[in-house]
Design a protein around this motif. Sequence first.
Motif, PDB file in Angstrom:
ATOM      1  N   GLY B  39       0.838  -1.198   0.000  1.00 36.00           N
ATOM      2  CA  GLY B  39       0.000   0.000   0.000  1.00 36.00           C
ATOM      3  C   GLY B  39       0.866   1.239   0.000  1.00 36.00           C
ATOM      4  O   GLY B  39       2.060   1.172   0.332  1.00 36.00           O
ATOM      5  N   PRO B  40       0.281   2.368  -0.378  1.00 34.07           N
ATOM      6  CA  PRO B  40       1.070   3.603  -0.411  1.00 34.07           C
ATOM      7  C   PRO B  40       1.446   4.056   0.999  1.00 34.07           C
ATOM      8  O   PRO B  40       0.889   3.572   1.986  1.00 34.07           O
ATOM      9  N   SER B  43      -0.848   4.434   4.349  1.00 35.06           N
ATOM     10  CA  SER B  43      -2.055   3.611   4.171  1.00 35.06           C
ATOM     11  C   SER B  43      -2.390   2.807   5.425  1.00 35.06           C
ATOM     12  O   SER B  43      -3.469   2.224   5.517  1.00 35.06           O
ATOM     13  N   LYS B  45      -0.097   0.419   6.786  1.00 35.33           N
ATOM     14  CA  LYS B  45       0.597  -0.884   6.789  1.00 35.33           C
ATOM     15  C   LYS B  45       1.388  -1.089   8.089  1.00 35.33           C
ATOM     16  O   LYS B  45       1.243  -2.096   8.774  1.00 35.33           O
ATOM     17  N   HIS B 214      -3.689  -5.466   0.056  1.00 33.80           N
ATOM     18  CA  HIS B 214      -3.421  -4.051  -0.207  1.00 33.80           C
ATOM     19  C   HIS B 214      -4.234  -3.195   0.741  1.00 33.80           C
ATOM     20  O   HIS B 214      -5.414  -3.439   0.955  1.00 33.80           O
ATOM     21  N   GLU B 216      -5.312   0.756   1.817  1.00 35.34           N
ATOM     22  CA  GLU B 216      -5.358   2.154   1.424  1.00 35.34           C
ATOM     23  C   GLU B 216      -6.282   2.886   2.386  1.00 35.34           C
ATOM     24  O   GLU B 216      -7.387   2.430   2.661  1.00 35.34           O
ATOM     25  N   LYS B 217      -5.811   3.990   2.879  1.00 38.54           N
ATOM     26  CA  LYS B 217      -6.557   4.800   3.846  1.00 38.54           C
ATOM     27  C   LYS B 217      -7.121   3.956   4.991  1.00 38.54           C
ATOM     28  O   LYS B 217      -8.273   4.080   5.391  1.00 38.54           O
ATOM     29  N   LEU B 221      -8.060  -3.266   0.567  1.00 33.05           N
ATOM     30  CA  LEU B 221      -8.678  -3.053  -0.739  1.00 33.05           C
ATOM     31  C   LEU B 221      -8.978  -4.359  -1.456  1.00 33.05           C
ATOM     32  O   LEU B 221      -9.998  -4.554  -2.040  1.00 33.05           O
TER      33      LEU B 221
END
Lengths: 382, 227
Positions: B39-40, B43, B45, B214, B216-217, B221
Motif C-alpha cells: 500500500g502507499p 495507508s 501498513k 493491499h 489504502e486509507k 482493498l
Amino acid sequence: MLPLSYAIRNLLRSKSRLAQTVGGSALVVLLVMAAVAINQGMSRVLSASGSPNNVILLGTGSEESVQRSEVSENTTGIASASIPGIQEILGVRAVSGEIHFMNYISSDDGSRAQALIRGVSPAILHVHPEVRLTQGRFPAAGEVMVGRLAWRNLGLKQDRLKIGTSITLNDQTLRVVGRFAAPGTVMESEIWAAIGDIRVVAQRETISCVVIRLEDPEDFSEVDLFAKQRLDLELSALRESDYYGRLSEFFSPLRAMIWITVSLIALGAVFGGIHTLYAAFASRVREMGTLQAIGFGRTTLLLSLLQESTLACLTGTLLASTLAMLLLDGLTVPFSIGTFSIEINSTVALIGILSGLLLGIIGVIPPAIRCLKPALPTALRS
Amino acid sequence: MMIQCQQVSKSYYKGSTVVTPLQALDLEVPKGEFLALMGPSGSGKTTLLNLLSGIDSPTSGSLIIAGANISTLKQRELTAWRAKHVGYIFQLYHLVPVLTAFENVELPLLLSGLSKAERRERVHTALKLVGLADRHDHTPAELSGGQEQRVAIARAIVADPPLLVADEPTGDLDRDSATRILELLRELGTEQSKTIVMVTHDARAAAAADRTLHLEKGQLLENLQTT
C-alpha cells in the motif's frame, strides 16, 4: 536483565563523553571529599584542643575570646589555693596562668607573619599533658619554643623556625630554643614564650586566663562556684571543651561557605552531565525501542542506563579517591587560630562513594526518562 | 488461525486532529502463512504491523494472536507477550551496534531463563540457519547490509516465536541480498511453519509471499492469492 557488558561497551561508544562524565564526577567527588575532610579536620582540631578536664578562667564578658580577656595576675595563686579537685602532678597543682597574644613576628630573613603567641610558665605542661617537647628545651626569658606546625600556620619555610634561629616581636628578639608537639590541637601552631616577656611586649599588667586541670570533669562546679563567689576577680569559668566548641561554632559560616561552593560546583557538574547524557541518549531512542520490541521492559532498560551512568561516576569516584589520597591526605591547612591536617579516612571515602553513586543516579534519570518515554512505534521510527 | 482481527481500529491525536490510520479492519491469517501487506505511504501498513506484533494497541476491536486477545493486555503484559510470541524484522535491521552478531541474536534469549550453554546452542543454530555461522564475533559495523539483516532475522527467530513480522525487510538492500532474504523468509515459513507478515513497497518482494493484501486509507482493498 541486560548484561553488564552492554553497559560497559555503551560507555566506550564515545571516548570524549566518557572522559567528560568521568572527569566531571571525579571533580565533584574530589570537592565533596575535600569539603568533608576540611570540616572534619577543623572540627577535630578544635575538639581535640579542649580537654573536658580543663577549665579556663576568663575575664567576665570575654568568654568568646581568650585574647581579649583580662584576668588579674594573682588569680593563678588564688585559684590554686582555693579550688578543690585540681589535679596534682608530683605535688604541683595543675594551674597555668597564660597570656594569649596575637601579633606580627619577623623571622631572620625578614618575612613577617601574624602569629598566636602564648606567654606561659612551665606549669602549662601540667594542664596540657599532651604537649611533648620534641627538640630543645622550655623557653626562658628572651627565648621561645615553637609548635610543630607553627611554620605552616605562619606561611614560613620550615627552617625559619628551627632551633637557633630568632624571631622578632615588637622589636624584641627572641631565640628559638625548643620545638613541641601537641598532636591534633591548635597549640601546635603557636609560639610559646616566657610569660614575663609577653607581658612586656603586650604592655599589659594582667594575664589572659588561668587554665586549671581537674581530677574529675564533674568538679567543674567547684571552679564555677569559685568564679561566682570571687566577684572581686571578675571571672567566668568555662570548660575548655566548651570554649573550643564555641570557637567551632564561630567557624560554622566558613564551613557553610565551603559547602555552598561545593554544592554550586556539583550542581553545575550535574547539569553538565545531564546535558551530555541527553545528547548521548537522544541518539539511542530507537535502540531502546528495539530492545522494548524484543521484550525488554522499560524498567530493565532504565536499570541498564543507570548501570552505565553509575559505572562512569564510580570510575570518577575511584579517580577522585586516588587523587584525594595522593594530593590531600596529610595536607596541613592553616586557619586563623591554628592548623589542621586533612585526613582521607573511611568516613570521607564513604561519603565520596555515596556522592559518586548519587551523581550517577541523579544525572541519568531525566535523560533516561526522556529516552524511554516515547511510545514504542514513535521510538522505532526515530 | 494465527491472527484474527475483528473490527480493529486505531486512531490517535495529531495536535487537535484525530488521525485514523486503520478503520474497522477484519483480517484472518492462518498458521504458517506468509502474508505481504502493500500500500502507499500512510495507508496504515506499519500501523497494522505494529498492532499485530503487540508494539501498539488498537483503539477498538479485537485482536487475537496465537490464541491470546492482545488488545486487552496491559503494557507490561504486552511486553512479556512480545518476547514469547513475536520476532520483529526491521527495514534498517536495528542491531545494537556495541554488541557482536552473537550477542545481538542472544538478546531475546536473555528473557527466556535458558542456561548460558542452551543460549549458546540456540544462537549458534540461528546464525547457522541464516548462513552466518562464521560471523559470531563481528559487530554490525563489520557486516554488510545483507548480513546485518540476516543477523536481525536470526535474532527474530532465535526464541522460536510463532509469528514473524517484517517491516520492509528488503527495503535497504541490493537486489541479490534482497533475494536471499526473501528466500530465507520463505524457508522459515515452509520449513519451520512460521507465520510471517511482511510490509513491503516492492511487488517483487510481495511475490515471495503466499498472499498479498493491499491497504489504502486504513482499509483493505483487495485480497490477492499469489501462490
